[in-house]
Design an enzyme around this catalytic site. Sequence first.
Site, mmCIF file in Angstrom:
data_model
loop_
_atom_site.group_PDB
_atom_site.id
_atom_site.type_symbol
_atom_site.label_atom_id
_atom_site.label_comp_id
_atom_site.label_asym_id
_atom_site.label_seq_id
_atom_site.Cartn_x
_atom_site.Cartn_y
_atom_site.Cartn_z
ATOM 1 C CB SER A 45 -0.642 0.173 1.401
ATOM 2 O OG SER A 45 -0.059 -0.185 2.638
ATOM 3 C CD GLU A 46 0.526 4.037 2.091
ATOM 4 O OE1 GLU A 46 -0.794 4.841 1.855
ATOM 5 O OE2 GLU A 46 0.466 3.138 3.518
ATOM 6 C CB THR A 47 7.057 2.219 -1.761
ATOM 7 O OG1 THR A 47 6.527 0.723 -1.280
ATOM 8 C CG2 THR A 47 8.636 2.024 -1.128
ATOM 9 C CG PHE A 65 6.165 6.963 -4.812
ATOM 10 C CD1 PHE A 65 6.182 7.743 -5.673
ATOM 11 C CD2 PHE A 65 7.268 7.550 -3.499
ATOM 12 C CE1 PHE A 65 6.269 8.717 -5.730
ATOM 13 C CE2 PHE A 65 8.181 8.487 -4.353
ATOM 14 C CZ PHE A 65 7.827 9.215 -5.204
ATOM 15 C CG HIS A 76 1.433 2.058 7.554
ATOM 16 N ND1 HIS A 76 1.079 1.997 5.750
ATOM 17 C CD2 HIS A 76 2.538 0.876 6.952
ATOM 18 C CE1 HIS A 76 1.442 1.308 4.916
ATOM 19 N NE2 HIS A 76 2.369 0.143 5.134
#
Length: 297
Positions: A45-47, A65, A76
């Site tokens: 979901s995010e990096t 992103f 998070h």
Amino acid sequence: MARRFVTLDVFTTRRHAGNPLAVVLQAEGLDTEAMQAIAREFNLSETVFVLPPERPEHRAALRIFTPGTELPFAGHPTVGTAVWLALHDEAEGGGTEMLVLEEKVGAVACAVEVTGSHAGHAAFTLPRLPEAVGTAPAAGLLAPALGLDAGEIGFGAHRPGIFSAGVPFLCIPLASRAAVAHARPDMGRWQDALGASAAFVYSHETAEAGHHYHARMFAPTLGIAEDPATGSAVAAFAGAIIAHEPPGEGDHRFVIEQGYEMGRPSQIVLEMSVRGGALVSARIGGSAVVVSEGVLL
């Protein structure tokens, strides 16, 4: 150049629960296109990409992103990156109970605690208080877009509303935890009802005693079919609490459970300080545990 990365599970105290996060270290030299491509490769979901801070008293600068776009702020990634930095600094013989991360939304102050060799806890003060933005669609439009009946939208004084603490979310109260579990985005109707909005659906009925809200988050237009734990949505949700069920004067603590339908139970702690009937500060907190380390070639 080879770049190290770590992954963590966030808003949980155990591996293979919570929300997975990839943190790319030594991100200097990567442009936006390269970061977006790496985020698509991880397909989480995010990096997060960790860069040197602009101000020397800050710990790091972050770019965040999803698989589809860059975000100015996210919960998070903030909690997970703060925990990893605290673990790294302690291993290097340093460490601190407070660090500041530079995000697109602004400077984010994080209180951190190392709780194990690969685990910790972090809580950050919202850099921007939530506010109502825009007008929510009618229940008659929202319900079919979520595969629900119109009568399942709303409970008590809670009604759908759009709130943002840096990232906007359409907060949709549902009458029961069963309705939350049954929600299924209908992409044929989603665009007409919600457009590019991310939807945070919630109920007062919880899976675990001692928790306060049960939630799910859908953001298909951001490349996230469903997210196991969404700190930025809970930050926005603080605005919905103030609007629909304002707590009294003083300091308040809520535990929001999310990710249970995905088999990745998560617990997000929301702390709110109310003075003179207004929200004056809020914090998002949770635990994180390191799952893997590797190298991008």
